[in-house]
Design a protein around this motif. Structure first.
Motif, PDB file in Angstrom:
ATOM      1  N   SER A   1      65.768  65.072 107.972  1.00  0.00           N
ATOM      2  CA  SER A   1      66.033  63.812 108.713  1.00  0.00           C
ATOM      3  C   SER A   1      64.285  63.482 109.341  1.00  0.00           C
ATOM      4  O   SER A   1      64.124  62.297 109.286  1.00  0.00           O
ATOM      5  CB  SER A   1      66.784  64.067 109.999  1.00  0.00           C
ATOM      6  N   TYR A   2      63.761  64.492 109.825  1.00  0.00           N
ATOM      7  CA  TYR A   2      62.282  64.057 110.132  1.00  0.00           C
ATOM      8  C   TYR A   2      61.341  63.541 109.085  1.00  0.00           C
ATOM      9  O   TYR A   2      61.027  62.241 109.583  1.00  0.00           O
ATOM     10  CB  TYR A   2      61.507  65.501 111.013  1.00  0.00           C
ATOM     11  N   PHE A   3      61.133  63.916 108.235  1.00  0.00           N
ATOM     12  CA  PHE A   3      60.281  63.630 106.920  1.00  0.00           C
ATOM     13  C   PHE A   3      61.029  62.362 106.486  1.00  0.00           C
ATOM     14  O   PHE A   3      60.159  61.451 105.996  1.00  0.00           O
ATOM     15  CB  PHE A   3      60.245  64.746 105.964  1.00  0.00           C
ATOM     16  N   ALA A   4      62.213  62.041 106.615  1.00  0.00           N
ATOM     17  CA  ALA A   4      62.646  60.794 106.145  1.00  0.00           C
ATOM     18  C   ALA A   4      62.416  59.405 107.042  1.00  0.00           C
ATOM     19  O   ALA A   4      62.485  58.451 106.564  1.00  0.00           O
ATOM     20  CB  ALA A   4      64.303  61.007 105.841  1.00  0.00           C
ATOM     21  N   SER A   5      62.107  59.887 108.026  1.00  0.00           N
ATOM     22  CA  SER A   5      61.843  59.043 109.287  1.00  0.00           C
ATOM     23  C   SER A   5      60.432  58.650 109.272  1.00  0.00           C
ATOM     24  O   SER A   5      59.970  57.395 109.941  1.00  0.00           O
ATOM     25  CB  SER A   5      62.274  59.418 110.612  1.00  0.00           C
ATOM     26  N   ILE A   6      59.684  59.082 108.306  1.00  0.00           N
ATOM     27  CA  ILE A   6      58.110  59.053 108.331  1.00  0.00           C
ATOM     28  C   ILE A   6      57.885  57.576 107.470  1.00  0.00           C
ATOM     29  O   ILE A   6      58.559  57.730 106.285  1.00  0.00           O
ATOM     30  CB  ILE A   6      57.312  59.895 107.806  1.00  0.00           C
ATOM     31  N   THR A   7      57.120  56.837 107.803  1.00  0.00           N
ATOM     32  CA  THR A   7      56.839  55.778 107.131  1.00  0.00           C
ATOM     33  C   THR A   7      55.063  55.430 106.944  1.00  0.00           C
ATOM     34  O   THR A   7      54.416  55.785 107.725  1.00  0.00           O
ATOM     35  CB  THR A   7      57.166  54.222 107.873  1.00  0.00           C
ATOM     36  N   PRO A   8      54.764  55.386 105.679  1.00  0.00           N
ATOM     37  CA  PRO A   8      55.470  55.234 104.423  1.00  0.00           C
ATOM     38  C   PRO A   8      55.907  56.872 104.079  1.00  0.00           C
ATOM     39  O   PRO A   8      55.212  57.763 104.394  1.00  0.00           O
ATOM     40  CB  PRO A   8      54.546  54.547 103.668  1.00  0.00           C
ATOM     41  N   ILE A   9      57.089  56.977 103.377  1.00  0.00           N
ATOM     42  CA  ILE A   9      57.515  58.103 102.627  1.00  0.00           C
ATOM     43  C   ILE A   9      56.475  59.068 102.019  1.00  0.00           C
ATOM     44  O   ILE A   9      56.371  59.953 101.765  1.00  0.00           O
ATOM     45  CB  ILE A   9      58.852  57.975 102.211  1.00  0.00           C
ATOM     46  N   ASP A  10      55.628  57.868 101.197  1.00  0.00           N
ATOM     47  CA  ASP A  10      54.692  58.676 100.085  1.00  0.00           C
ATOM     48  C   ASP A  10      53.528  59.677 101.022  1.00  0.00           C
ATOM     49  O   ASP A  10      53.046  60.428 100.586  1.00  0.00           O
ATOM     50  CB  ASP A  10      53.959  57.751  99.601  1.00  0.00           C
ATOM     51  N   LYS A  11      53.496  59.388 102.325  1.00  0.00           N
ATOM     52  CA  LYS A  11      52.420  60.251 103.197  1.00  0.00           C
ATOM     53  C   LYS A  11      53.226  61.679 103.398  1.00  0.00           C
ATOM     54  O   LYS A  11      52.179  62.438 103.419  1.00  0.00           O
ATOM     55  CB  LYS A  11      52.680  59.457 104.598  1.00  0.00           C
ATOM     56  N   VAL A  12      54.477  61.797 103.036  1.00  0.00           N
ATOM     57  CA  VAL A  12      55.211  62.966 103.269  1.00  0.00           C
ATOM     58  C   VAL A  12      55.859  63.584 101.791  1.00  0.00           C
ATOM     59  O   VAL A  12      56.825  64.291 102.085  1.00  0.00           O
ATOM     60  CB  VAL A  12      56.053  63.327 104.408  1.00  0.00           C
ATOM     61  N   LYS A  13      55.327  63.043 100.835  1.00  0.00           N
ATOM     62  CA  LYS A  13      56.031  63.320  99.582  1.00  0.00           C
ATOM     63  C   LYS A  13      56.110  64.712  99.019  1.00  0.00           C
ATOM     64  O   LYS A  13      57.250  65.396  98.826  1.00  0.00           O
ATOM     65  CB  LYS A  13      55.378  62.595  98.324  1.00  0.00           C
ATOM     66  N   ARG A  14      55.182  65.450  99.306  1.00  0.00           N
ATOM     67  CA  ARG A  14      55.036  66.877  99.137  1.00  0.00           C
ATOM     68  C   ARG A  14      56.027  67.731  99.802  1.00  0.00           C
ATOM     69  O   ARG A  14      56.723  68.431  99.355  1.00  0.00           O
ATOM     70  CB  ARG A  14      53.322  67.378  99.334  1.00  0.00           C
ATOM     71  N   GLU A  15      55.940  67.292 101.285  1.00  0.00           N
ATOM     72  CA  GLU A  15      56.849  68.215 102.111  1.00  0.00           C
ATOM     73  C   GLU A  15      58.236  67.795 101.930  1.00  0.00           C
ATOM     74  O   GLU A  15      59.009  68.765 101.983  1.00  0.00           O
ATOM     75  CB  GLU A  15      56.506  67.610 103.704  1.00  0.00           C
ATOM     76  N   MET A  16      58.510  66.548 101.620  1.00  0.00           N
ATOM     77  CA  MET A  16      59.896  66.011 101.233  1.00  0.00           C
ATOM     78  C   MET A  16      60.370  66.886  99.900  1.00  0.00           C
ATOM     79  O   MET A  16      61.554  67.535  99.773  1.00  0.00           O
ATOM     80  CB  MET A  16      59.964  64.800 100.940  1.00  0.00           C
ATOM     81  N   GLU A  17      59.693  67.067  98.923  1.00  0.00           N
ATOM     82  CA  GLU A  17      59.867  67.600  97.700  1.00  0.00           C
ATOM     83  C   GLU A  17      60.280  69.170  98.033  1.00  0.00           C
ATOM     84  O   GLU A  17      61.205  69.818  97.612  1.00  0.00           O
ATOM     85  CB  GLU A  17      58.942  67.801  96.613  1.00  0.00           C
ATOM     86  N   GLU A  18      59.595  69.945  98.854  1.00  0.00           N
ATOM     87  CA  GLU A  18      59.959  71.218  99.323  1.00  0.00           C
ATOM     88  C   GLU A  18      61.102  71.365 100.187  1.00  0.00           C
ATOM     89  O   GLU A  18      61.766  72.214  99.912  1.00  0.00           O
ATOM     90  CB  GLU A  18      58.680  71.769 100.145  1.00  0.00           C
ATOM     91  N   VAL A  19      61.460  70.455 101.022  1.00  0.00           N
ATOM     92  CA  VAL A  19      62.725  70.389 101.759  1.00  0.00           C
ATOM     93  C   VAL A  19      63.604  70.264 100.851  1.00  0.00           C
ATOM     94  O   VAL A  19      64.848  70.994 101.044  1.00  0.00           O
ATOM     95  CB  VAL A  19      62.497  69.268 102.958  1.00  0.00           C
ATOM     96  N   LEU A  20      63.643  69.302  99.959  1.00  0.00           N
ATOM     97  CA  LEU A  20      64.607  69.166  99.339  1.00  0.00           C
ATOM     98  C   LEU A  20      65.009  70.090  98.196  1.00  0.00           C
ATOM     99  O   LEU A  20      66.278  70.677  97.999  1.00  0.00           O
ATOM    100  CB  LEU A  20      64.362  67.789  98.140  1.00  0.00           C
ATOM    101  N   SER A  21      63.966  70.822  97.622  1.00  0.00           N
ATOM    102  CA  SER A  21      63.918  72.046  96.660  1.00  0.00           C
ATOM    103  C   SER A  21      64.736  73.308  97.688  1.00  0.00           C
ATOM    104  O   SER A  21      65.627  73.839  97.065  1.00  0.00           O
ATOM    105  CB  SER A  21      62.789  72.277  96.338  1.00  0.00           C
ATOM    106  N   SER A  22      64.486  73.386  98.657  1.00  0.00           N
ATOM    107  CA  SER A  22      64.990  74.334  99.738  1.00  0.00           C
ATOM    108  C   SER A  22      66.348  74.099 100.010  1.00  0.00           C
ATOM    109  O   SER A  22      67.122  75.131  99.782  1.00  0.00           O
ATOM    110  CB  SER A  22      64.212  74.689 100.876  1.00  0.00           C
ATOM    111  N   ILE A  23      66.795  72.926 100.140  1.00  0.00           N
ATOM    112  CA  ILE A  23      67.958  72.656 100.650  1.00  0.00           C
ATOM    113  C   ILE A  23      68.753  72.867  99.201  1.00  0.00           C
ATOM    114  O   ILE A  23      70.080  73.541  99.356  1.00  0.00           O
ATOM    115  CB  ILE A  23      68.283  71.162 101.085  1.00  0.00           C
ATOM    116  N   GLU A  24      68.269  72.407  98.063  1.00  0.00           N
ATOM    117  CA  GLU A  24      69.116  72.612  96.855  1.00  0.00           C
ATOM    118  C   GLU A  24      69.203  74.234  96.680  1.00  0.00           C
ATOM    119  O   GLU A  24      70.340  74.579  96.320  1.00  0.00           O
ATOM    120  CB  GLU A  24      68.361  71.897  95.953  1.00  0.00           C
ATOM    121  N   ARG A  25      68.112  74.835  96.546  1.00  0.00           N
ATOM    122  CA  ARG A  25      68.142  76.264  96.278  1.00  0.00           C
ATOM    123  C   ARG A  25      68.879  77.168  97.049  1.00  0.00           C
ATOM    124  O   ARG A  25      69.627  77.997  96.388  1.00  0.00           O
ATOM    125  CB  ARG A  25      66.575  76.525  96.307  1.00  0.00           C
TER     126      ARG A  25
END
Length: 108
Positions: A57-81
């Motif tokens: 939720s925090y990283f989804a609120s960051i603008t622009p989202i590209d600024k936290v792309k690496r972090e979002m990928e890790e969060v999404l991977s952890s949530i899925e894994r």
């Protein structure tokens, strides 16, 4: 020895455990310390799986989202894994972002 903010934070968390895991992550969110948010989720996420949801939720609120792309990928991977959230809930959280796209969830 001067008690700086990082030293105080380390002292409180390492020696006394005065903060909850949620408060530790929130501390880093308030300071916009992206790497420390991820590190805290890695360290405490097995004890409190909702930390990853909070990070999403925090990283989804960051603008622009590209600024936290690496972090979002890790969060999404952890949530899925770790099967923390079903994909539909992930999409619902990301839909609240002004800049997140469905292409971001292709990690899932």
């Amino acid at each position: 020895m001067r008690l700086t903010k990082p030293r105080l934070f380390y002292f409180l968390t390492a020696n006394h455990g005065w903060f909850s895991y949620n408060e530790i992550v929130q501390y880093h969110m308030d300071a916009n310390e992206y790497e420390h948010i991820i590190a805290a989720c890695r360290k405490y996420g097995d004890k409190d799986r909702n930390l990853w949801v909070k990070a999403l939720s925090y990283f989804a609120s960051i603008t622009p989202i590209d600024k936290v792309k690496r972090e979002m990928e890790e969060v999404l991977s952890s949530i899925e894994r770790d099967n923390i959230l079903p994909p539909l809930q992930v999409i619902q959280i990301l839909s609240q972002s002004e800049t997140a796209t469905l292409g971001l969830v292709k990690v899932l």
